[in-house]
Motif scaffolding. Structure first.
Motif, PDB file in Angstrom:
ATOM      1  N   ASP A  20      -7.633  -2.323   3.068  1.00 13.31           N
ATOM      2  CA  ASP A  20      -6.666  -3.176   3.766  1.00 13.31           C
ATOM      3  C   ASP A  20      -6.437  -4.536   3.117  1.00 13.31           C
ATOM      4  O   ASP A  20      -5.332  -5.082   3.165  1.00 13.31           O
ATOM      5  N   TRP A  21      -7.462  -5.123   2.546  1.00  8.58           N
ATOM      6  CA  TRP A  21      -7.395  -6.519   2.097  1.00  8.58           C
ATOM      7  C   TRP A  21      -6.701  -6.713   0.758  1.00  8.58           C
ATOM      8  O   TRP A  21      -6.414  -7.846   0.365  1.00  8.58           O
ATOM      9  N   GLU A  22      -6.399  -5.653   0.060  1.00  8.30           N
ATOM     10  CA  GLU A  22      -6.027  -5.784  -1.351  1.00  8.30           C
ATOM     11  C   GLU A  22      -4.553  -6.114  -1.608  1.00  8.30           C
ATOM     12  O   GLU A  22      -4.225  -6.626  -2.681  1.00  8.30           O
ATOM     13  N   THR A  23      -3.669  -5.826  -0.681  1.00 11.61           N
ATOM     14  CA  THR A  23      -2.240  -5.999  -0.966  1.00 11.61           C
ATOM     15  C   THR A  23      -1.523  -6.935  -0.001  1.00 11.61           C
ATOM     16  O   THR A  23      -0.332  -7.192  -0.174  1.00 11.61           O
ATOM     17  N   GLY A  24      -2.224  -7.469   0.986  1.00  9.53           N
ATOM     18  CA  GLY A  24      -1.566  -8.289   1.997  1.00  9.53           C
ATOM     19  C   GLY A  24      -0.918  -9.551   1.464  1.00  9.53           C
ATOM     20  O   GLY A  24       0.182  -9.927   1.891  1.00  9.53           O
ATOM     21  N   HIS A  25      -1.573 -10.240   0.544  1.00 11.76           N
ATOM     22  CA  HIS A  25      -0.973 -11.439  -0.033  1.00 11.76           C
ATOM     23  C   HIS A  25       0.342 -11.091  -0.727  1.00 11.76           C
ATOM     24  O   HIS A  25       1.352 -11.787  -0.554  1.00 11.76           O
ATOM     25  N   ALA A  26       0.326 -10.033  -1.503  1.00  9.77           N
ATOM     26  CA  ALA A  26       1.524  -9.657  -2.262  1.00  9.77           C
ATOM     27  C   ALA A  26       2.665  -9.260  -1.336  1.00  9.77           C
ATOM     28  O   ALA A  26       3.792  -9.762  -1.462  1.00  9.77           O
ATOM     29  N   THR A  27       2.403  -8.368  -0.400  1.00 10.23           N
ATOM     30  CA  THR A  27       3.495  -7.848   0.422  1.00 10.23           C
ATOM     31  C   THR A  27       4.057  -8.920   1.362  1.00 10.23           C
ATOM     32  O   THR A  27       5.280  -9.047   1.509  1.00 10.23           O
ATOM     33  N   ALA A  28       3.187  -9.691   1.990  1.00  8.96           N
ATOM     34  CA  ALA A  28       3.680 -10.712   2.917  1.00  8.96           C
ATOM     35  C   ALA A  28       4.559 -11.742   2.213  1.00  8.96           C
ATOM     36  O   ALA A  28       5.628 -12.120   2.709  1.00  8.96           O
ATOM     37  N   TRP A  29       4.128 -12.181   1.044  1.00  6.69           N
ATOM     38  CA  TRP A  29       4.885 -13.216   0.348  1.00  6.69           C
ATOM     39  C   TRP A  29       6.097 -12.662  -0.381  1.00  6.69           C
ATOM     40  O   TRP A  29       7.075 -13.387  -0.606  1.00  6.69           O
ATOM     41  N   LEU A  30       6.090 -11.388  -0.728  1.00  7.37           N
ATOM     42  CA  LEU A  30       7.312 -10.786  -1.267  1.00  7.37           C
ATOM     43  C   LEU A  30       8.395 -10.741  -0.191  1.00  7.37           C
ATOM     44  O   LEU A  30       9.571 -11.002  -0.456  1.00  7.37           O
ATOM     45  N   VAL A  31       7.998 -10.412   1.028  1.00  4.72           N
ATOM     46  CA  VAL A  31       8.971 -10.421   2.130  1.00  4.72           C
ATOM     47  C   VAL A  31       9.520 -11.830   2.339  1.00  4.72           C
ATOM     48  O   VAL A  31      10.728 -12.024   2.536  1.00  4.72           O
ATOM     49  N   ARG A  32       8.663 -12.836   2.251  1.00  3.52           N
ATOM     50  CA  ARG A  32       9.121 -14.221   2.396  1.00  3.52           C
ATOM     51  C   ARG A  32      10.076 -14.610   1.272  1.00  3.52           C
ATOM     52  O   ARG A  32      10.910 -15.517   1.443  1.00  3.52           O
ATOM     53  N   ALA A  33       9.978 -13.954   0.144  1.00  2.00           N
ATOM     54  CA  ALA A  33      10.865 -14.234  -0.991  1.00  2.00           C
ATOM     55  C   ALA A  33      12.153 -13.427  -0.929  1.00  2.00           C
ATOM     56  O   ALA A  33      12.992 -13.536  -1.814  1.00  2.00           O
ATOM     57  N   GLY A  80      -6.186   0.193  -3.628  1.00  2.00           N
ATOM     58  CA  GLY A  80      -7.389   0.993  -3.786  1.00  2.00           C
ATOM     59  C   GLY A  80      -7.656   1.815  -2.536  1.00  2.00           C
ATOM     60  O   GLY A  80      -7.118   1.543  -1.462  1.00  2.00           O
ATOM     61  N   ALA A  81      -8.489   2.836  -2.694  1.00  2.00           N
ATOM     62  CA  ALA A  81      -8.878   3.691  -1.573  1.00  2.00           C
ATOM     63  C   ALA A  81     -10.106   4.479  -1.987  1.00  2.00           C
ATOM     64  O   ALA A  81     -10.260   4.837  -3.171  1.00  2.00           O
ATOM     65  N   GLU A  82     -10.975   4.760  -1.033  1.00  2.00           N
ATOM     66  CA  GLU A  82     -12.165   5.547  -1.350  1.00  2.00           C
ATOM     67  C   GLU A  82     -11.806   6.924  -1.886  1.00  2.00           C
ATOM     68  O   GLU A  82     -12.546   7.512  -2.681  1.00  2.00           O
ATOM     69  N   LYS A  83     -10.664   7.440  -1.462  1.00  2.00           N
ATOM     70  CA  LYS A  83     -10.275   8.781  -1.891  1.00  2.00           C
ATOM     71  C   LYS A  83     -10.025   8.881  -3.390  1.00  2.00           C
ATOM     72  O   LYS A  83     -10.036   9.975  -3.951  1.00  2.00           O
ATOM     73  N   TYR A  84      -9.792   7.758  -4.054  1.00  2.00           N
ATOM     74  CA  TYR A  84      -9.643   7.809  -5.507  1.00  2.00           C
ATOM     75  C   TYR A  84     -10.946   8.236  -6.183  1.00  2.00           C
ATOM     76  O   TYR A  84     -10.929   8.732  -7.313  1.00  2.00           O
ATOM     77  N   ASP A  85     -12.072   8.035  -5.499  1.00  2.00           N
ATOM     78  CA  ASP A  85     -13.365   8.393  -6.071  1.00  2.00           C
ATOM     79  C   ASP A  85     -13.923   9.694  -5.491  1.00  2.00           C
ATOM     80  O   ASP A  85     -15.050  10.074  -5.797  1.00  2.00           O
ATOM     81  N   GLU A  86     -13.129  10.351  -4.665  1.00  2.00           N
ATOM     82  CA  GLU A  86     -13.610  11.559  -3.972  1.00  2.00           C
ATOM     83  C   GLU A  86     -12.963  12.842  -4.464  1.00  2.00           C
ATOM     84  O   GLU A  86     -13.322  13.926  -4.000  1.00  2.00           O
TER      85      GLU A  86
END
Length: 208
Positions: A20-33, A80-86
């Motif tokens: 959850d924590w990995e993309t929030g900065h990018a997506t929220a601020w892209l919407v603001r842009a 990222g996701a745990e499933k990439y390693d599963e």
């Protein structure tokens, strides 16, 4: 702080165990842009079926991977996701990343998604980073000589980062899309370094 006249669509891949924590900065601020963010889920989900993140948050995808055309997108973000390693369950997403890069449309991958790209062969000839070099070495890929010890790395249309660097990841995305020109340094200093002076710089023109 709108940067573009008409929204451009950025696609965010969503799948079970998404970090959850990995993309929030990018997506929220892209919407603001001025961008629009649409979520892309796996093809094997029935209509109306959600995916579940690591935090247990359920997300209903806007479209499926099969419906995603690079021509309709400004950027594909792979969290990222745990499933990439599963196993290979998420391989269709990295195959789609190949289609994006072949079409000249940027791809941004963080954490486990970089291992998916490594298995797809997309890091063999591109500068990149991840959680650690040995993490990618375990995939058996041939791109070790291009690994860079950095918070985030951009090589042409490909952006990569490790799981502890969501802010640097977002900064590279903004740079690749041309968002927050003249303000990216202030944005980074605010969210990465907690520099109070950067807040005023970032919002200097808000009331203009």
């Amino acid at each position: 702080m709108t940067e573009i006249e008409a929204p451009t669509t950025v696609h965010l891949a969503v799948y079970d165990t998404l970090a959850d924590w990995e993309t929030g900065h990018a997506t929220a601020w892209l919407v603001r842009a001025g961008y629009t963010v649409r979520t892309v889920g796996p093809d094997d989900r029935a209509a109306g079926e959600t995916v579940t993140t690591l935090a247990g948050i359920r997300v209903l995808p806007d479209l499926t991977l099969a419906d995603l055309d690079p021509a309709d997108s400004a950027l594909l973000i792979l969290p990222g996701a745990e499933k990439y390693d599963e196993g290979d369950e998420l391989a269709p997403f990295t195959a789609k990343a190949r289609a994006f890069l072949d079409a000249g449309v940027p791809v941004a991958a963080i954490c486990g998604a970089t291992a998916g790209l490594a298995r797809e062969g997309l890091l063999n000839g591109r500068r990149h980073t991840s959680a650690a070099s040995f993490y990618l070495d375990a995939t058996g890929y041939a791109g070790g000589k291009h690994y860079v010890e950095a918070d985030a790395v951009t090589d042409g249309d490909l952006i990569t980062a490790g799981p502890t660097e969501p802010v640097a990841f977002a900064r590279e995305i903004f740079a690749r899309l041309g968002a927050y020109e003249g303000k990216r340094d202030a944005w980074y200093r605010l969210f990465h370094d907690s520099d109070p002076a950067a807040f005023a710089e970032l919002h200097a023109d808000d009331d203009a």
